[in-house]
Write an enzyme that holds these catalytic residues in place. Sequence first.
Site, PDB file in Angstrom:
ATOM      1  N   HIS A   1     -52.356   6.150 -29.278  1.00  0.00           N
ATOM      2  CA  HIS A   1     -51.610   5.845 -30.703  1.00  0.00           C
ATOM      3  C   HIS A   1     -51.355   5.260 -31.332  1.00  0.00           C
ATOM      4  CE1 HIS A   1     -47.980   7.757 -28.799  1.00  0.00           C
ATOM      5  NE2 HIS A   1     -49.202   7.900 -27.545  1.00  0.00           N
TER       6      HIS A   1
ATOM      7  N   ASN B   1     -52.677   7.340 -22.812  1.00  0.00           N
ATOM      8  CA  ASN B   1     -51.793   7.171 -22.186  1.00  0.00           C
ATOM      9  C   ASN B   1     -52.812   8.634 -21.565  1.00  0.00           C
ATOM     10  OD1 ASN B   1     -49.691   5.499 -22.324  1.00  0.00           O
ATOM     11  ND2 ASN B   1     -48.639   6.644 -23.571  1.00  0.00           N
TER      12      ASN B   1
ATOM     13  N   GLN C   1     -48.537  10.540 -20.376  1.00  0.00           N
ATOM     14  CA  GLN C   1     -48.812  11.096 -21.155  1.00  0.00           C
ATOM     15  C   GLN C   1     -47.862  11.930 -20.904  1.00  0.00           C
ATOM     16  OE1 GLN C   1     -52.787  12.662 -20.461  1.00  0.00           O
ATOM     17  NE2 GLN C   1     -52.878  13.787 -22.095  1.00  0.00           N
TER      18      GLN C   1
ATOM     19  N   HIS D   1     -55.061  11.804 -27.154  1.00  0.00           N
ATOM     20  CA  HIS D   1     -54.650  10.927 -28.695  1.00  0.00           C
ATOM     21  C   HIS D   1     -54.592   9.591 -28.032  1.00  0.00           C
ATOM     22  CE1 HIS D   1     -51.372  12.376 -26.272  1.00  0.00           C
ATOM     23  NE2 HIS D   1     -50.504  11.142 -26.759  1.00  0.00           N
TER      24      HIS D   1
ATOM     25  N   ASP E   1     -46.519  10.502 -36.104  1.00  0.00           N
ATOM     26  CA  ASP E   1     -46.496  10.088 -34.532  1.00  0.00           C
ATOM     27  C   ASP E   1     -44.762  10.404 -34.588  1.00  0.00           C
ATOM     28  OD1 ASP E   1     -46.385   9.919 -31.196  1.00  0.00           O
ATOM     29  OD2 ASP E   1     -44.221   9.917 -32.358  1.00  0.00           O
ATOM     30  N   ILE E   2     -43.983  12.682 -34.565  1.00  0.00           N
ATOM     31  CA  ILE E   2     -42.705  12.157 -34.733  1.00  0.00           C
ATOM     32  C   ILE E   2     -42.127  11.584 -34.454  1.00  0.00           C
ATOM     33  CG2 ILE E   2     -41.680  13.403 -32.925  1.00  0.00           C
ATOM     34  CD1 ILE E   2     -41.456  16.053 -34.879  1.00  0.00           C
TER      35      ILE E   2
HETATM   36  P1  AMP Z   1     -48.023  10.459 -24.785  1.00  0.00           P
HETATM   37  O1  AMP Z   1     -46.510   9.886 -24.652  1.00  0.00           O
HETATM   38  O2  AMP Z   1     -48.853   9.263 -24.860  1.00  0.00           O
HETATM   39  O3  AMP Z   1     -48.397  11.631 -24.834  1.00  0.00           O
HETATM   40  O4  AMP Z   1     -47.553  11.004 -26.605  1.00  0.00           O
HETATM   41  C1  AMP Z   1     -46.739  12.087 -27.182  1.00  0.00           C
HETATM   42  C2  AMP Z   1     -46.569  11.755 -28.355  1.00  0.00           C
HETATM   43  O5  AMP Z   1     -46.717  12.553 -28.944  1.00  0.00           O
HETATM   44  C3  AMP Z   1     -45.310  10.899 -28.260  1.00  0.00           C
HETATM   45  O6  AMP Z   1     -45.006   9.985 -29.144  1.00  0.00           O
HETATM   46  C4  AMP Z   1     -43.826  12.153 -29.040  1.00  0.00           C
HETATM   47  O7  AMP Z   1     -43.568  11.794 -30.507  1.00  0.00           O
HETATM   48  C5  AMP Z   1     -45.137  12.960 -30.593  1.00  0.00           C
HETATM   49  N1  AMP Z   1     -45.257  14.172 -30.836  1.00  0.00           N
HETATM   50  C6  AMP Z   1     -44.510  15.618 -30.201  1.00  0.00           C
HETATM   51  N2  AMP Z   1     -44.875  16.255 -30.124  1.00  0.00           N
HETATM   52  C7  AMP Z   1     -45.504  15.379 -32.092  1.00  0.00           C
HETATM   53  C8  AMP Z   1     -45.158  16.454 -32.920  1.00  0.00           C
HETATM   54  N3  AMP Z   1     -45.546  18.457 -33.714  1.00  0.00           N
HETATM   55  N4  AMP Z   1     -45.568  15.755 -34.157  1.00  0.00           N
HETATM   56  C9  AMP Z   1     -45.600  14.679 -34.047  1.00  0.00           C
HETATM   57  N5  AMP Z   1     -45.795  13.293 -32.645  1.00  0.00           N
HETATM   58  C10 AMP Z   1     -45.911  14.506 -32.019  1.00  0.00           C
END
Ligand code: AMP
Length: 139
Positions: A101, A86, A93, A99, A30-31
């Site tokens: 985490h 989420n 979400q 996804h 995760d970024i």
């Molecule tokens: P959620 O809020 O549960 O939908 O989580 C989305 C997650 O995606 C967040 O923790 C972001 O940091 C992660 N995210 C968004 N864009 C990227 C990306 N390009 N590469 C890796 N993680 C990402």
Amino acid sequence: MQKCIFCKISNKEIPGHIIFENEHVLAFLDISQTTLGHTLVIPKKHVEDVFSMTEEDMTHVFSIIPKLATALKKTFHADGMNIVNNNKPVAGQTVFHYHVHLIPRYSFEDSFNVHYVNNAALYTPDSLSELKEEIISNL
Ligand code: AMP
Ligand code: ZN
């Protein structure tokens, strides 16, 4: 789903720090790195959230999680891990491709926390029984 960022990572259209891949599932860092090693596990096919996941989709995703969790714990000497998913904006979400985490935990004061409010005082055995029956009627 051309605009979906996780489909783009899965299709290698944009870079991702991929740590595991098989026919059905992809895992990548995760970024945001909420805690060190924060990882996402996704089905390769575009599924928006838990409400659209099939049992088979879920089996693919979750069958790889013990191996990934164990590798992350070992790599970063984590003391524990939160596994979070989420669904829909109200639940936090922000990316609408299912996804999970994996969030390694290092102390009670690290950069992730979980807050459960205990509402047990608002319920009785009878009211819980009613809730149970209502839910069962929708299974
Ligand atoms: P959620 O809020 O549960 O939908 O989580 C989305 C997650 O995606 C967040 O923790 C972001 O940091 C992660 N995210 C968004 N864009 C990227 C990306 N390009 N590469 C890796 N993680 C990402
Ligand atoms: Zn997608």
